[in-house]
Enzyme design. Structure first.
Site, PDB file in Angstrom:
ATOM      1  N   LYS A  82       0.863  -1.189   0.000  1.00 24.16           N
ATOM      2  CA  LYS A  82       0.000   0.000   0.000  1.00 24.16           C
ATOM      3  C   LYS A  82       0.889   1.226   0.000  1.00 24.16           C
ATOM      4  O   LYS A  82       1.979   1.224   0.592  1.00 24.16           O
ATOM      5  CB  LYS A  82      -0.884   0.011   1.252  1.00 24.16           C
ATOM      6  CG  LYS A  82      -2.147   0.821   1.096  1.00 24.16           C
ATOM      7  CD  LYS A  82      -3.272   0.004   0.494  1.00 24.16           C
ATOM      8  CE  LYS A  82      -4.515   0.832   0.315  1.00 24.16           C
ATOM      9  NZ  LYS A  82      -5.650   0.027  -0.183  1.00 24.16           N
ATOM     10  N   GLY A 182     -21.434   5.570   4.093  1.00 25.80           N
ATOM     11  CA  GLY A 182     -20.515   5.994   3.034  1.00 25.80           C
ATOM     12  C   GLY A 182     -21.121   5.652   1.688  1.00 25.80           C
ATOM     13  O   GLY A 182     -21.325   4.475   1.369  1.00 25.80           O
ATOM     14  N   GLY A 184     -19.934   6.581  -1.439  1.00 23.92           N
ATOM     15  CA  GLY A 184     -18.966   6.958  -2.474  1.00 23.92           C
ATOM     16  C   GLY A 184     -18.898   5.926  -3.583  1.00 23.92           C
ATOM     17  O   GLY A 184     -19.910   5.318  -3.953  1.00 23.92           O
ATOM     18  N   VAL A 186     -17.920   2.896  -3.858  1.00 23.63           N
ATOM     19  CA  VAL A 186     -18.446   1.551  -3.584  1.00 23.63           C
ATOM     20  C   VAL A 186     -19.844   1.628  -2.971  1.00 23.63           C
ATOM     21  O   VAL A 186     -20.777   0.954  -3.416  1.00 23.63           O
ATOM     22  CB  VAL A 186     -17.512   0.764  -2.627  1.00 23.63           C
ATOM     23  CG1 VAL A 186     -18.062  -0.643  -2.402  1.00 23.63           C
ATOM     24  CG2 VAL A 186     -16.097   0.695  -3.168  1.00 23.63           C
ATOM     25  N   TYR A 188     -22.222   3.699  -3.074  1.00 25.26           N
ATOM     26  CA  TYR A 188     -23.312   4.043  -3.995  1.00 25.26           C
ATOM     27  C   TYR A 188     -23.831   2.773  -4.680  1.00 25.26           C
ATOM     28  O   TYR A 188     -25.042   2.535  -4.740  1.00 25.26           O
ATOM     29  CB  TYR A 188     -22.823   5.059  -5.045  1.00 25.26           C
ATOM     30  CG  TYR A 188     -23.753   5.166  -6.228  1.00 25.26           C
ATOM     31  CD1 TYR A 188     -24.924   5.912  -6.153  1.00 25.26           C
ATOM     32  CD2 TYR A 188     -23.479   4.470  -7.415  1.00 25.26           C
ATOM     33  CE1 TYR A 188     -25.811   5.974  -7.221  1.00 25.26           C
ATOM     34  CE2 TYR A 188     -24.348   4.531  -8.491  1.00 25.26           C
ATOM     35  CZ  TYR A 188     -25.511   5.280  -8.394  1.00 25.26           C
ATOM     36  OH  TYR A 188     -26.382   5.317  -9.449  1.00 25.26           O
TER      37      TYR A 188
END
Ligand code: NAD
Length: 356
Positions: A82, A182, A184, A186, A188
């Site tokens: 990451k 959330g 966003g 994903v 959504y």
């Protein structure tokens, strides 16, 4: 920095941590490579205005470890890595920053590949592409497979189905109450699929414009971003940031199943035992949210959407097996899932000792 970095690397099993600084662009980025037993490290690049350098390092270490688990559980031949950029995505993005990041990634010669994550977008990496080819999740116009939000959401849906099957004997979402935190890239799609499958959906986002737009488009019930955690529902889907299940929230959850996309949903793994005691079925995040990783890993081999869908489908069977074993052994779903991952890392490591 107060943290003893080598102790932390030893504790989590990291191989390499690279601090990258470019004076011209101002780029400050940390790349953490956790474990390359299964193959080169793969994992997105976050950009956040971290309060401290230690917070950024901790995020990189935790998230890269999670990527090793995610790739191993999904049966992929990639390791965990990451990157985090220290900066405000609303103010600090530039061509120079993402090109400089590309140069640093290129020095690793394929040992680590990256792409979009929280605070970055596929378009940012079009700049990096001018300096390195070790990128994934690029826009389709640049030869990539595009945004991963929907494939991640499809995996989350399969995790929900498995949770409902295990808990109620039917995977159907019809008439079930689903709370999504959330909305966003994903969240959504999770909300959209749940509505399409007949669920009653409650959604929350800290961004009032997002929650307004998504609730009117999908006809979902908007709620407060903090209240959503305690909403009485069949499925709670954390699709925002990590640590939403922590020592303060764990006893206030009012759901039957947790299945969402956020990485590191548990502030600490021991909370999985508390969830078990409370009778809440937890779909380990690194299994439920693997759809995006499955997509970008496939892109490296030549993207095939059908193959990707097929692999995402397997999240359902894997989770059913994890839930069953957790019941049979009286352990948390997290402990069982981590065992599964460690077994795969161990036998692949052993197999690679075979020489011609
Ligand atoms: P995103 O940035 O597009 O969406 C996150 C949304 O959550 C934003 O709209 C933000 O306003 C909202 N949010 C932040 N804090 C919140 C809070 N406390 N309460 C309610 N809403 C809040 O990110 P995304 O790509 O949708 O990813 C969501 C999560 O899933 C992240 O943790 C990410 O690491 C993880 N994830 C994403 C993918 C992917 O393919 N995009 C894959 C695996 C895991």
């Amino acid at each position: 920095m107060a943290m003893d970095i080598f102790d932390e690397m030893e504790r989590r099993g990291h191989e390499q941590v690279i601090f990258n600084y470019d004076r011209a662009s101002g780029l400050k980025a940390i790349i953490a490579i956790h474990d390359t037993t299964l193959g080169p490290a793969l994992g997105g690049c976050r950009m956040l205005p971290y309060a401290t350098e230690e917070a950024a390092l901790t995020d990189a270490l935790r998230l890269s470890e999670g990527m090793t688990f995610k790739a191993a559980a999904a049966g992929l031949d990639f390791g965990g890595g990451k990157a985090v950029i220290l900066g405000d995505p609303a103010a600090d993005k530039s061509e120079a920053i993402f090109r400089a990041l590309g140069r640093f990634i290129d020095t690793l010669n394929g040992r680590y590949r990256t792409g979009e994550d929280v605070g970055t977008s596929e378009d940012d990496f079009v700049q990096s592409l001018r300096e390195t080819n070790y990128l994934v999740g690029l826009p389709k116009a640049y030869g990539g497979s595009g945004d991963t939000g929907d494939n991640t959401a499809l995996g989350v849906m399969r995790a929900m189905h498995a949770g409902l099957m295990h808990r109620f004997g039917s995977p159907s979402l019809k008439g079930r109450r689903v709370a999504v935190q959330g909305l966003g890239k994903v969240g959504y799609h999770v909300a959209r699929h749940a509505v399409e499958e007949g669920a009653e959906v409650i959604g929350a986002d800290i961004n009032p414009h997002v929650v307004g737009r998504v609730s009117s488009e999908l006809g979902i019930e908007p709620t407060d971003p903090w209240a959503v955690v305690e909403t009485s529902c069949d499925v709670f889907a954390p699709c925002a940031l990590g640590s939403v299940i922590n020592h303060e929230t764990v006893d206030h959850l009012e759901c039957q199943v947790i299945a969402g996309s956020a990485n590191n949903q548990l502030e600490d793994d021991k909370l999985a035992d508390r969830l078990r005691e409370r009778g809440i079925l937890y779909a380990p995040d690194f299994i439920a949210n693997a759809g995006g990783l499955i997509q970008v890993a496939d892109e490296i081999q030549g993207y095939n959407p059908e193959r990707v869908r097929h692999q995402i489908e397997s999240i359902y069977d894997l989770l059913l097996a994890v839930f069953k074993e957790a019941d049979e052994t009286g352990r948390s779903t997290m402990a069982v899932a981590l065992d599964h991952v460690r077994k795969r890392l161990t036998y692949v490591h052993a197999i690679r000792r075979i020489r011609s």
